[in-house]
Design a protein around this motif. Structure first.
Motif, short mmCIF file in Angstrom:
data_model
loop_
_atom_site.label_atom_id
_atom_site.label_comp_id
_atom_site.label_asym_id
_atom_site.label_seq_id
_atom_site.Cartn_x
_atom_site.Cartn_y
_atom_site.Cartn_z
N PRO A 184 0.80 -1.24 0.00
CA PRO A 184 0.00 0.00 0.00
C PRO A 184 0.83 1.28 0.00
CG PRO A 184 -0.13 -1.13 2.12
CD PRO A 184 0.54 -2.07 1.19
N SER A 185 2.06 1.24 0.50
CA SER A 185 2.89 2.45 0.54
C SER A 185 3.66 2.68 -0.75
CB SER A 185 3.87 2.38 1.71
OG SER A 185 4.69 1.22 1.61
N VAL A 186 3.51 1.76 -1.72
CA VAL A 186 4.16 1.91 -3.02
C VAL A 186 3.15 2.45 -4.01
CG1 VAL A 186 5.29 0.69 -4.93
CG2 VAL A 186 5.84 0.09 -2.56
N ALA A 187 3.44 3.63 -4.55
CA ALA A 187 2.50 4.27 -5.47
C ALA A 187 2.52 3.65 -6.86
CB ALA A 187 2.82 5.77 -5.56
N ARG A 188 3.71 3.23 -7.29
CA ARG A 188 3.81 2.69 -8.66
C ARG A 188 5.09 1.86 -8.78
NH1 ARG A 188 4.00 6.27 -14.28
NH2 ARG A 188 3.90 4.51 -15.73
N VAL A 189 5.01 0.80 -9.54
CA VAL A 189 6.17 -0.05 -9.80
C VAL A 189 6.49 0.00 -11.30
CG1 VAL A 189 7.14 -2.38 -9.67
CG2 VAL A 189 5.53 -1.59 -7.91
N PHE A 190 7.77 0.14 -11.61
CA PHE A 190 8.23 0.19 -12.99
C PHE A 190 9.05 -1.07 -13.28
CE2 PHE A 190 7.92 4.47 -11.28
CZ PHE A 190 7.19 5.15 -12.23
#
Length: 395
Positions: free
Chosen positions: A284-290
């Motif tokens: 939940p604390s990760v806004a986006r993964v690349f």
């Protein structure tokens, strides 16, 4: 030197068997030729070798059997005719530009390139009258074409890009560059010839920082340019011979040994990176993964088309900007806080204040390097241990 390798061998076989540098002693493991110069049997022989009328080694700034073996092996793996090894990845880019470009020429580069590449283009090459403009890495071909100038000589792309692992369509850009009389150079550092072969997709040149995955253990610094026999084998080699940004024989030996295990390591890096990326997407604390291996990556289909794997680099944005990113990094106990990548050990860094810290805020914004961005170069530890270490700072 073993001249009998088959260029149609697979990447694993070429990495182990191509251009084996055996001496008259017929050693099985590659030896290293640590010498600055070479002895001739007569004045006539020396003159013939120096004038290119007879084969032979002259001076290790530009002719050395160990360096040559590395160059021939990497060229075979990339499907290129020629390779020139250099002292670093940045030396490779500089050598290509100074060998082929002239005052008044223009470079069209993708915006998502390494920070030092931007500094080289903007702050060094401009002194010699070579200018650079930038296009978003993921832009369509029409956007790239609109940015071309009459004096554009080189299209330069890093795909996947550093640090957002964005992709450029190599085959489309190759067709565009040829149609406009320009060259296409691809920085293939993140994927290596095991996972991507730009020359086979139409690119003219491939750049490597051998420091990264080719070494694979963070031991040596080096670079390489791969391409055709004329522009690389003559022009870039000629620049190397005169200017001297050369690779040391010992480092070439390290990289030769790295190429032997490159295919196995890259597959393991891909497996671990995929597992870590999938776990990060659930936090939940990760806004986006690349990560191009995720279906959520906007260029996942392109990655499937031009790559045979997705690489070991995963970047992600955390909620809370720099403070949260630094908190996460500082909470790790196993991961190595360093900007290098391609190591057996997982590394973690904050690009906005490390790899891209010396470029302007405007350039960072153009590259998508936000204050909350964290870059992982996923290593060869157990994936569950990497995840457990990241979890310390994401709670």
């Amino acid at each position: 030197m073993n001249e009998t390798f088959d260029p149609e061998w697979g990447a694993s076989t070429l990495g182990v068997r191509a251009a084996e540098p055996r001496t008259e002693n017929r050693e099985h493991a590659a030896s290293v030729s640590m010498t600055s110069s070479y002895v001739f049997g007569s004045a006539a022989e020396a003159a013939a070798v120096f004038q290119g009328q007879a084969p032979g080694y002259i001076y290790s700034r530009f002719t050395n059997p160990t360096v040559e073996a590395f160059e021939r092996r990497l060229a075979a793996m990339e499907g290129g005719e020629s390779c020139v090894a250099t002292a670093s990845g940045m030396a490779a880019i500089l050598s290509l530009c100074l060998a082929l470009l002239r005052q008044g020429d223009h470079i069209l580069s993708s915006s998502g390139v390494f920070g030092s590449t931007i500094n080289l283009f903007n702050n060094v090459l401009t002194r010699f009258g070579v200018t650079t403009s930038y296009v978003d890495t993921t832009a369509d071909v029409a956007t790239w074409e609109a940015a071309l100038r009459p004096n554009t000589k080189l299209l330069f792309v890093e795909t996947p890009s550093n640090p957002l692992v964005e992709l450029a369509d190599i085959a489309s850009l190759a067709r565009l560059s040829r149609a406009h009389g320009a060259w296409l150079c691809v920085d293939n550092c993140f994927l290596t010839p095991v996972l991507q072969q730009p020359l086979r997709l139409g690119a003219d040149f491939v750049i490597h920082s051998a420091t990264k995955y080719i070494d694979g253990q963070g031991r040596a610094v080096g670079g390489a340019i791969v391409g055709d026999a004329e522009r690389v084998g003559k022009d870039v080699f000629g620049f190397m011979r005169t200017a001297g940004p050369c690779m040391s024989p010992f480092n070439a030996w390290v990289f030769l040994k790295g190429l032997e295990t490159l295919a196995v390591r890259m597959r393991a890096h891909c497996d671990n990176a995929r597992a870590v990326a999938e776990w990060l997407e659930e936090q939940p604390s990760v806004a986006r993964v690349f990560y191009p291996g995720l279906a959520s990556h906007p260029q996942h289909v392109l990655a499937q088309r031009q790559q045979s794997g997705y690489g070991g680099v995963v970047s992600f944005e955390v909620e809370g900007g720099r403070d949260a990113a630094w908190k996460l990094i500082d909470a790790t106990r196993m991961l190595s806080i360093t900007a290098n990548l391609g190591d057996t050990r997982t590394t973690i860094t904050h690009p906005a204040t490390t790899t891209h810290g010396r470029i302007s805020q405007e350039a960072r914004d153009a590259a998508g390097v936000t204050e909350g961005l964290v870059r992982l170069a996923v290593g060869l530890e157990d994936a569950r241990d990497i995840i457990a270490d990241l979890a310390r700072g994401l709670g």
